[in-house]
Design an enzyme around this catalytic site. Structure first.
Site: not given
Length: 636
Positions: A87, A123, A606
């Protein structure tokens, strides 16, 4: 005396002399036989449209293509209580100073103006709208607006269970909850915070309070969560949910890539393979979703196809950002500041003219996914919309406080032994003993990670138990020819088009010999890079999904389930890895299982290589395979 809004006078004039429109639905295309009218900007075109169709709707909210905008999304804040990797851009965002954000009174003033002109649905979005202290009061005051039929909220669900009873009493009548995974470990990777159980409690609370349906927004991205499609659909069997699968969309800073997008058609095909009886539902006017239902299921699934099949022709949405800018298109970079005009003392009529001019400039459709990806636009957090996914998360949190057995075992072919609704109501139960303690006793410091822990796990954690069908230990019949080369010895992909579609399951394993120093650091979770077991577990899951991109002649397989388990073996100073893959199709999944185990082992290497280079990856092998034409295989 204040002047009456021009739109009201226009409606009265139109009612007296023009042809009526019984449906009141927006007219977005010319009628059959009519020549297409050229798009012209400005109020005159919208007046002409209203005169021709007598639509009882505001001229200021009707664009030059006849789209009537009756749905307004208002962002209440730019802040959020999560830190989602998908986001916010990697470098973060600069939040608007508080003085430049809309005040509560300014929000209500604008809402009142839009509702007066014909908006009947609002909304509330964010950021995260439910962290705003006065959100309940805002809902209550919006509820008093005459003509407003629907007040909804889109939320990440963290605060929903606590606030929803008050919000419902204030007048909130629609809830959308963003949830992109049913795997708690993956949830923490994505949002950089705990809270998976709170989201689930919020969904449960919405159902308990009678919201029908409760909409769950899931952005689907290849390599991250497309393997969970069937798990999400399974939730709708016993719960009144509308699970909405959303195509991954490009926004500023989210590193959109076409290859990461899973199209509506691909998602639909995956679901139909599991539930062939999936039925298409009628679409509502101006709906953004293509809705489907499985007969006998309480809920439904929908697809938001913004990229592959846009719905611009029936778009009825406008957006106001938290800093007071009007956006007429989610993907457009054109904005006009209503805040500045409001604070400069603009009258209602002046505001309407500004809004009408912006709506009049709205284009017929957005620029298309590839052009959108190149356009400058706000990051998602600053627009106030559903959450969008970015790259696969590189790091994990270590401690998980909620029992994943509640949700993770809702798989396509393995129906839960208890009804779904009963299972859901157990969300608030205390977490059972960790799997490692089930295996090794509560006093053992041994650590164990599993992407999908099984309810009936016994003392041998890596054993698949009853999940792998019992088959003879000897290998089944094999071919004496290589199948991936042609008659001239050149590489060739096998044609599986004529093979029967069956349930395929494969289990593979690997061992990483760490040595005593690295082993102790892993056991104590003291590696500087982080939790090796958690990272390796997710790496194994992702590797299984990407096998066809890593192994050139492997077919792409729509996996219905991937399970990766890791256990520490103190006698060998080793990590034991087991990967289990399942799919329904014409080709096996042993390569997916082997790739998953191998990549999980390499990830452990790793994570530990800075401590020791004397690490050995060994014993990568197939343990079992079922469902193929050549019979089942079980390693002795």
């Amino acid at each position: 005396m204040a002047l009456r809004p021009a739109s009201r006078m226009l409606r009265r004039l139109l009612r007296s002399g023009a042809r009526g429109c019984s449906s009141g639905a927006p007219v977005t295309q010319p009628r059959p036989g009519e020549p297409a009218r050229p798009a012209r900007e400005g109020l005159s075109m919208r007046l002409q449209f209203l005169q021709e169709h007598a639509a009882p709707f505001s001229a200021f909210l009707t664009d030059s293509f006849g789209r009537q905008h009756s749905y307004l999304r208002i962002s209440l804040t730019e802040k959020c209580n999560l830190r989602c990797r998908y986001c916010m851009p990697e470098e973060g965002v600069s939040l608007t100073p508080k003085a430049d954000l809309l005040t509560t009174e300014e929000i209500l003033t604008l809402a009142r103006l839009f509702v007066k002109e014909g908006v009947d649905k609002i909304r509330l979005t964010g950021g995260e709208p439910l962290i705003r202290p006065d959100v309940v009061d805002i809902v209550a005051r919006l509820h008093q607006l005459e003509g407003l039929r629907t007040i909804g909220v889109t939320t990440n669900g963290i605060n929903l269970a606590r606030l929803l009873p008050q919000l419902q009493q204030a007048g909130l009548n629609a809830v959308n909850i963003s949830l992109d995974t049913l795997v708690p470990t993956k949830f923490e990777f994505i949002v950089r915070r705990k809270g998976f159980h709170k989201v689930m409690e919020g969904i449960h609370k919405a159902i308990e309070l009678g919201y029908r349906p409760v909409k769950v927004n899931c952005v689907v991205m290849r390599g991250l969560n497309e393997d969970e499609l069937l798990d999400f659909v399974a939730l709708t069997e016993g719960l009144p949910l509308d699970v909405r699968f959303i195509e991954y969309m490009p926004f500023d800073g989210n590193k959109w890539n076409f290859k990461k997008m899973v199209s509506y058609k691909e998602m639909l095909d995956t679901i139909q393979q599991q539930w062939p009886g999936l039925q298409k539902l009628p679409e509502e006017d101006s709906s953004t979703a293509k809705a489907f239902k499985i007969p006998g299921f309480q809920g439904q699934v929908s697809f938001i196809t913004s990229m592959s099949e846009h719905f611009c022709g029936t778009c009825n949405r406008l957006r106001i950002t938290a800093d007071g800018n009007l956006k007429v298109c989610l993907f457009g970079n054109s904005e006009v500041s209503l805040r500045d005009h409001l604070r400069a003392g603009a009258s209602e009529e002046e505001l309407l003219r500004i809004i009408g001019a912006a709506v009049g400039r709205k284009k017929r459709q957005h620029a298309g996914m590839f052009n959108i990806a190149q356009m400058k636009n706000r990051p998602m957090i600053l627009i106030g919309e559903i959450l969008m996914l970015q790259d696969s998360p590189p790091a994990a949190q270590r401690t998980f406080s909620w029992d994943p057995l509640r949700v993770q075992n809702l798989r396509a072919k393995e129906r839960p032994s208890v009804p779904m609704a009963t299972l859901w109501k157990r969300l608030n139960d205390p977490m059972a003993l960790p799997l490692s303690q089930q295996c090794l006793g509560s006093g053992s410091p041994q650590r164990h990670y599993s992407s999908y822990p099984e309810p009936n796990t016994h003392s041998k954690c890596l054993s698949t138990g009853p999940q792998v069908p019992a088959v003879p230990s000897s290998p089944g019949p094999t071919s004496n020819q290589l199948t991936h080369v042609d008659s001239q010895g050149r590489a060739a992909m096998v044609d599986v088009g004529g093979k029967p579609v069956t349930e395929r399951v494969a289990v593979a394993s690997a061992v990483v010999l760490l040595g005593p120093v690295a082993f102790e650091l892993v056991r104590q979770n003291q590696l500087k890079k982080g939790d090796a077991l958690a990272v390796a577990q997710l790496a194994g899951v992702q590797a299984a999904k990407l096998t066809s991109q890593l192994i050139p002649l492997c077919h792409h397989v729509a996996l219905s389930h991937v399970q990766v388990q890791l256990e520490l073996d103190s006698t060998r100073h080793a990590v034991l890895i087991q990967a289990r893959c399942r799919a329904r199709g014409p080709t096996g999944v042993e390569m997916e299982a082997l790739t998953s185990a191998a990549v999980a082992a390499l990830t452990v290497y790793d994570m530990c290589k800075a401590v020791s280079r004397d690490i050995v990856v060994a014993e990568v092998k197939l343990i079992s395979k079922t469902g193929g034409q050549r019979g089942d295989f079980q390693r002795a």
